[in-house]
Design an enzyme around this catalytic site. Structure first.
Site, PDB file in Angstrom:
ATOM      1  N   ASP A  14       0.790  -1.243   0.000  1.00  0.00           N
ATOM      2  CA  ASP A  14       0.000   0.000   0.000  1.00  0.00           C
ATOM      3  C   ASP A  14       0.822   1.292   0.000  1.00  0.00           C
ATOM      4  O   ASP A  14       0.495   2.246   0.735  1.00  0.00           O
ATOM      5  CB  ASP A  14      -0.972   0.013   1.199  1.00  0.00           C
ATOM      6  CG  ASP A  14      -1.973  -1.139   1.168  1.00  0.00           C
ATOM      7  OD1 ASP A  14      -1.901  -1.969   0.247  1.00  0.00           O
ATOM      8  OD2 ASP A  14      -2.816  -1.208   2.077  1.00  0.00           O
ATOM      9  N   LYS A 123      -6.554  -5.173  -3.084  1.00  0.00           N
ATOM     10  CA  LYS A 123      -7.260  -5.712  -1.913  1.00  0.00           C
ATOM     11  C   LYS A 123      -8.256  -4.689  -1.400  1.00  0.00           C
ATOM     12  O   LYS A 123      -8.163  -3.503  -1.736  1.00  0.00           O
ATOM     13  CB  LYS A 123      -6.267  -6.090  -0.815  1.00  0.00           C
ATOM     14  CG  LYS A 123      -5.523  -4.894  -0.252  1.00  0.00           C
ATOM     15  CD  LYS A 123      -4.490  -5.358   0.754  1.00  0.00           C
ATOM     16  CE  LYS A 123      -3.827  -4.186   1.434  1.00  0.00           C
ATOM     17  NZ  LYS A 123      -4.735  -3.357   2.247  1.00  0.00           N
ATOM     18  N   CYS A 173      -1.833  -2.466   7.746  1.00  0.00           N
ATOM     19  CA  CYS A 173      -1.774  -3.433   6.641  1.00  0.00           C
ATOM     20  C   CYS A 173      -0.463  -4.203   6.591  1.00  0.00           C
ATOM     21  O   CYS A 173      -0.456  -5.392   6.265  1.00  0.00           O
ATOM     22  CB  CYS A 173      -2.090  -2.741   5.321  1.00  0.00           C
ATOM     23  SG  CYS A 173      -3.845  -2.282   5.233  1.00  0.00           S
TER      24      CYS A 173
END
Ligand code: VGL
Ligand code: ZN
Length: 236
Positions: A14, A123, A173
């Site tokens: 990310d 995701k 994450c």
């Protein structure tokens, strides 16, 4: 392959504009500082280099804006329910709208050497569940198929033995991706200089305790474990 094979993968979680100052909707303190560290790692002969992107629809359950006027980003929570089993639930923190598919904030950070990636995994696309981990949502009884990524299959296909996890955010994450990775049986490391946390240093230190307790190694970009990757010949 011999039992002692060393086939390391690099996972970049990310590293997207919305998680970086100065303009990110959910900017992680000092988040952009991970990029030069990760670009150096991307130059090394990892057998697989994969980035993930948080990739939400506008109606995603984690957005405070989808929960009425009283819901506040960062402090309010919502209940996630397994769509196929109403008895399985979990509480999830609410956030500002972020990483919405098709918006500039969803893009990988421009300075990231994305040409060196072997692939990008998306995701968080199912609006009904939170999915911090690059592998799967926390739902297990049964797992929600729309929130299980292809990452584990990819790592198995390429006979990866260890995974070096980097990116944002260290306490969300990156944390959940590393825990799932270790649980699935890979030797798992987080490269400390290559992550930053929503909760700053305090958030990271709390994450480190739990990562270590679950068998995830915390390593350094100039440390021995990354050093083994440097020493691999790219033809190995
Ligand atoms: C993340 C909060 C919400 C992350 C994603 O990438 O750590 N954090 N969505
Ligand atoms: Zn998100």
């Amino acid at each position: 392959m011999s039992e002692t094979a060393f086939r390391p993968a690099l996972l970049i979680v990310d590293v997207q504009e919305d998680f970086c100052p100065p303009n990110g909707a959910l900017a992680v303190p000092d988040g952009r500082a991970v990029v030069p560290v990760i670009n150096d790692l991307l130059a090394l002969p990892f057998v697989l280099k994969i980035a993930t992107k948080d990739h939400h629809p506008p109606n995603h359950i984690s957005f405070a804006s989808n929960h009425g006027p009283d819901a506040q980003p960062y402090t309010s929570f919502a209940t996630v329910t397994n769509p196929t089993n109403a008895r399985e639930t979990y509480q999830t923190r609410l956030w500002p709208d972020h990483c919405v598919a098709g918006t500039p904030g969803n893009a990988l950070v421009r300075e990231l050497a994305a040409d060196r990636l072997d692939g990008v995994i998306l995701k968080g696309m199912d609006p009904r569940v939170e999915m911090y981990s690059a592998f799967r949502s926390p739902l297990r009884d049964p797992p929600l198929v729309s929130a299980v990524s292809s990452l584990a299959a990819l790592l198995r296909d390429r006979q990866v033995t260890e995974v070096f996890v980097t990116g944002l955010a260290g306490d969300y994450c990156v944390f959940h991706s590393a825990l799932d990775c270790a649980e699935d049986g890979w030797k798992t490391y987080v490269v400390e200089e290559a992550t930053r946390s929503v909760g700053g240093q305090e958030g990271w230190e709390k994450a480190v305790e739990e990562l270590k307790a679950k068998g995830v190694g915390i390593v350094h970009a100039d440390g021995e474990e990354v050093g083994r990757v440097r020493e691999l010949s790219s033809s190995a």
